[in-house]
Scaffold this motif. Structure first.
Motif, PDB file in Angstrom:
ATOM      1  N   GLY A 107       0.834  -1.208   0.000  1.00 20.33           N
ATOM      2  CA  GLY A 107       0.000   0.000   0.000  1.00 20.33           C
ATOM      3  C   GLY A 107       0.866   1.254   0.000  1.00 20.33           C
ATOM      4  N   GLU A 108       0.245   2.335  -0.526  1.00 20.64           N
ATOM      5  CA  GLU A 108       0.988   3.582  -0.693  1.00 20.64           C
ATOM      6  C   GLU A 108       1.473   4.169   0.623  1.00 20.64           C
ATOM      7  N   ARG A 109       0.558   4.152   1.621  1.00 22.98           N
ATOM      8  CA  ARG A 109       0.932   4.741   2.926  1.00 22.98           C
ATOM      9  C   ARG A 109       2.031   3.915   3.566  1.00 22.98           C
ATOM     10  N   ALA A 110       1.935   2.609   3.394  1.00 21.68           N
ATOM     11  CA  ALA A 110       2.959   1.738   3.986  1.00 21.68           C
ATOM     12  C   ALA A 110       4.315   1.983   3.330  1.00 21.68           C
ATOM     13  N   GLN A 111       4.298   2.274   2.014  1.00 25.65           N
ATOM     14  CA  GLN A 111       5.585   2.547   1.377  1.00 25.65           C
ATOM     15  C   GLN A 111       6.224   3.798   1.982  1.00 25.65           C
ATOM     16  N   ALA A 112       5.382   4.857   2.164  1.00 25.59           N
ATOM     17  CA  ALA A 112       5.908   6.102   2.754  1.00 25.59           C
ATOM     18  C   ALA A 112       6.488   5.821   4.143  1.00 25.59           C
ATOM     19  N   THR A 113       5.765   5.011   4.937  1.00 24.83           N
ATOM     20  CA  THR A 113       6.272   4.666   6.282  1.00 24.83           C
ATOM     21  C   THR A 113       7.567   3.858   6.163  1.00 24.83           C
ATOM     22  N   GLY A 114       7.580   2.943   5.195  1.00 33.86           N
ATOM     23  CA  GLY A 114       8.775   2.114   4.975  1.00 33.86           C
ATOM     24  C   GLY A 114       9.991   2.955   4.630  1.00 33.86           C
ATOM     25  N   ILE A 115       9.781   3.963   3.787  1.00 32.41           N
ATOM     26  CA  ILE A 115      10.907   4.839   3.395  1.00 32.41           C
ATOM     27  C   ILE A 115      11.477   5.528   4.622  1.00 32.41           C
ATOM     28  N   ARG A 116      10.541   6.002   5.493  1.00 29.75           N
ATOM     29  CA  ARG A 116      10.993   6.692   6.715  1.00 29.75           C
ATOM     30  C   ARG A 116      11.710   5.727   7.645  1.00 29.75           C
ATOM     31  N   ALA A 117      11.136   4.533   7.789  1.00 33.35           N
ATOM     32  CA  ALA A 117      11.752   3.539   8.678  1.00 33.35           C
ATOM     33  C   ALA A 117      13.143   3.157   8.170  1.00 33.35           C
ATOM     34  N   ALA A 118      13.264   2.985   6.850  1.00 26.82           N
ATOM     35  CA  ALA A 118      14.562   2.608   6.278  1.00 26.82           C
ATOM     36  C   ALA A 118      15.605   3.682   6.571  1.00 26.82           C
ATOM     37  N   LYS A 119      15.189   4.938   6.410  1.00 27.44           N
ATOM     38  CA  LYS A 119      16.116   6.051   6.664  1.00 27.44           C
ATOM     39  C   LYS A 119      16.627   5.999   8.099  1.00 27.44           C
ATOM     40  N   ASP A 120      15.704   5.824   9.060  1.00 30.72           N
ATOM     41  CA  ASP A 120      16.094   5.809  10.478  1.00 30.72           C
ATOM     42  C   ASP A 120      16.973   4.612  10.809  1.00 30.72           C
ATOM     43  N   LEU A 121      16.592   3.448  10.278  1.00 25.73           N
ATOM     44  CA  LEU A 121      17.371   2.240  10.559  1.00 25.73           C
ATOM     45  C   LEU A 121      18.781   2.353   9.981  1.00 25.73           C
ATOM     46  N   ARG A 122      18.864   2.852   8.735  1.00 23.04           N
ATOM     47  CA  ARG A 122      20.185   3.003   8.109  1.00 23.04           C
ATOM     48  C   ARG A 122      21.031   4.006   8.875  1.00 23.04           C
ATOM     49  N   LYS A 123      20.397   5.073   9.354  1.00 22.89           N
ATOM     50  CA  LYS A 123      21.130   6.077  10.133  1.00 22.89           C
ATOM     51  C   LYS A 123      21.737   5.426  11.378  1.00 22.89           C
ATOM     52  N   ALA A 124      20.998   4.464  11.926  1.00 23.74           N
ATOM     53  CA  ALA A 124      21.492   3.767  13.125  1.00 23.74           C
ATOM     54  C   ALA A 124      22.474   2.645  12.745  1.00 23.74           C
ATOM     55  N   GLY A 125      22.801   2.521  11.458  1.00 22.49           N
ATOM     56  CA  GLY A 125      23.840   1.577  11.039  1.00 22.49           C
ATOM     57  C   GLY A 125      23.345   0.201  10.637  1.00 22.49           C
ATOM     58  N   PHE A 126      22.026   0.026  10.533  1.00 20.82           N
ATOM     59  CA  PHE A 126      21.507  -1.285  10.112  1.00 20.82           C
ATOM     60  C   PHE A 126      21.439  -1.343   8.588  1.00 20.82           C
ATOM     61  N   SER A 127      21.662  -2.559   8.062  1.00 18.41           N
ATOM     62  CA  SER A 127      21.516  -2.661   6.616  1.00 18.41           C
ATOM     63  C   SER A 127      20.078  -3.072   6.303  1.00 18.41           C
ATOM     64  N   VAL A 128      19.484  -2.328   5.385  1.00 18.85           N
ATOM     65  CA  VAL A 128      18.040  -2.443   5.158  1.00 18.85           C
ATOM     66  C   VAL A 128      17.757  -2.682   3.684  1.00 18.85           C
TER      67      VAL A 128
END
Ligand code: AMP
Length: 477
Positions: free
Chosen positions: A389-410
């Motif tokens: 779903g579209e909203r989930a993709q937007a949330t996913g993009i945000r989550a990926a950004k935060d996780l990557r910032k914390a050093g996780f590979s996503v």
């Protein structure tokens, strides 16, 4: 027919990496990175700074430093063809380019009857012909002279890493483009503690990498004072047993008798074992220096084998030489070669300068690590984000950004997938967790985290997720 039309009918040609070169791919490149990172870290703790050198130098630099008669310079160097050459390089000989078609047809090998003329032409050629570097010690010395590093606090401690090029016969552990990690100590004194510390540094590096089955061989090959006398003695003894030697060694009696000691030919071994040993012919200064190198190695807890047959064919090499072999490499088992070369900087036009260094064959180092199971497995992802779903993709993009910032590979899939397919994909990529984001998760603000190893699932808020993953990371080895 136009050129374009011809091309269309032909099946496009597949290109391949040229003989003796190869592509290094993931996950293997992760191991290369680990090795190089470890080198940066360990060498820095010994006070070495990195030097980055050009891969292209003049032919003259290596003709001068390695010697025009060596295999590397005579046979193995890659010469770069210029679009408009000032000289034409023929196999085995150099000369000015033919000026016209007629000249080209009439061309005969140039004969420089006057030695001074030949020398001057050879010098011009050596300075204008470009080559891919076969090694880097000469370049480091050139840079030392070029940048007046003798004005800096001595000794200057430098290390490098990068590709080298030699047109050798490719086999396991031997390539035409290979990689070396090396270090040089230039200037200051020739104190035996420097030799020992350089060796200690390589051994520390190998130790840190948990390289298995390594053996350090050392030797002293004397200096300008005692080596020539030993070489003459060796030549005289070799002449006495000439008929028991193979063709290569017979030739080397004249050109470079020390190299006979390198021979691996089975039939020559009994003959070589009876030859005079340099250790018995060192002058007092070299004897003292060698004894002190060994004492300094003992002080550092570095274990070594003395190997009187470990030699270097070039005149500027002196006193300490060393070689390190590792397991799992077959006949090409040398991973590092090094030694003292006090005459080299001067030979390249600089001031008299002490020098010692080594070069590690990174390809072989990696091979040995892989053979002993020290290579990392396929690098998986920490989190695979399965969204719909579209909203989930937007949330996913945000989550990926935060996780990557914390050093996780996503891994964030670029197109929507059914959850079943997404989880299968996560599995294939070796992901540890799947973060499941659907309409429910997004509207409730409660995300689903699936641990792929055991299939367990839990709901969590965004801050919970980060905290949980951080904790798990801290616990994992
Ligand atoms: P050298 O510069 O010849 O003293 O070599 C130093 C180290 O580089 C050797 O011990 C090898 O580990 C490595 N090496 C030299 N030539 C090659 C090659 N053609 N392919 C792979 N490694 C090499």
């Amino acid at each position: 027919m136009s050129e374009g039309a011809t091309k269309k009918e032909e099946k496009p040609r597949k290109f391949q990496a040229i003989r003796g070169t190869r592509d290094l791919l993931p996950p293997e490149t992760a191991l290369w990175n680990r090795v190089e990172q470890t080198a940066h870290q360990v060498f820095a703790t010994f006070g070495f700074g990195e030097i980055r050198l050009p891969a292209v130098e003049t032919l003259g630099l290596f003709a001068r430093s390695l010697g025009a008669e060596t295999d590397i310079v005579g046979k193995e160097m890659f010469l770069l063809a210029e679009r408009e050459p000032s000289v034409v390089v023929h196999p085995g000989r150099f000369g000015p380019p033919p000026q016209s078609e007629q000249d080209r047809r009439d061309e005969v090998p140039p004969v420089f009857s006057e030695p001074s003329m030949r020398e001057s032409v050879e010098r011009q050629i050596a300075e204008s012909v470009l080559v891919l570097r076969p090694e880097a010690t000469a370049s480091v010395c050139r840079a030392y002279i070029e940048h007046n590093m003798q004005q800096m606090p001595q000794p200057v401690k430098l290390y490098y890493m990068g590709p080298m090029f030699r047109r050798e016969r490719p086999q396991k552990g031997r390539y035409r483009q290979f990689y070396q990690i090396g270090a040089e100590v230039l200037g200051g004194s020739d104190a035996p503690a420097i030799d020992a510390e350089v060796i200690e540094m390589v051994m520390t590096f190998f130790d840190r990498l948990e390289l298995q089955g390594i053996q350090l061989d050392i030797n002293s090959i004397g200096d300008r004072n005692c080596r020539p006398k030993y070489v003459e003695l060796l030549r005289a003894e070799l002449l006495k047993v000439k008929d028991k030697l193979g063709a290569d060694s017979q030739r080397r009696i004249e050109t470079n008798p020390l190299r006979v000691l390198d021979s691996k030919l089975e039939s020559e071994q009994p003959v070589i074992a009876k030859l005079p040993r340099i250790a018995d012919h060192l002058c007092e200064d070299c004897k003292t220096h060698y004894a002190e190198v060994k004492r300094q190695l003992d002080l550092r807890g570095v274990k070594y084998h003395e190997n009187w047959r470990l030699v270097r064919g070039l005149d500027y090499y002196m006193r300490t030489t060393f070689e390190i072999t590792a397991q799992g490499l077959g006949s090409q088992n040398a991973v590092c070669g090094g030694g003292r070369y006090d005459g080299l900087v001067e030979l390249l036009g600089g001031p008299p300068t002490k020098g010692i260094g080594f070069a590690i064959g990174e390809d072989r180092l990696i091979l040995s690590l892989q053979e002993s199971g020290k290579a990392p497995a396929q690098q998986g992802r920490d989190v695979y984000i399965a969204w719909m779903g579209e909203r989930a993709q937007a949330t996913g993009i945000r989550a990926a950004k935060d996780l990557r910032k914390a050093g996780f590979s996503v891994e964030l899939p670029s197109v929507e997938q059914k959850f079943g397919k997404a989880l299968g994909q996560a599995d294939k990529l070796g992901a540890k967790y799947a973060l499941i984001l659907g309409d429910n998760e997004v509207s409730e603000g409660l995300w689903t985290l699936k641990t792929l190893a055991d299939g367990s699932q839990a709901k969590c808020t965004e801050p919970d997720l980060l905290e949980y993953l951080r904790k798990q990371r801290a616990l994992s080895p």
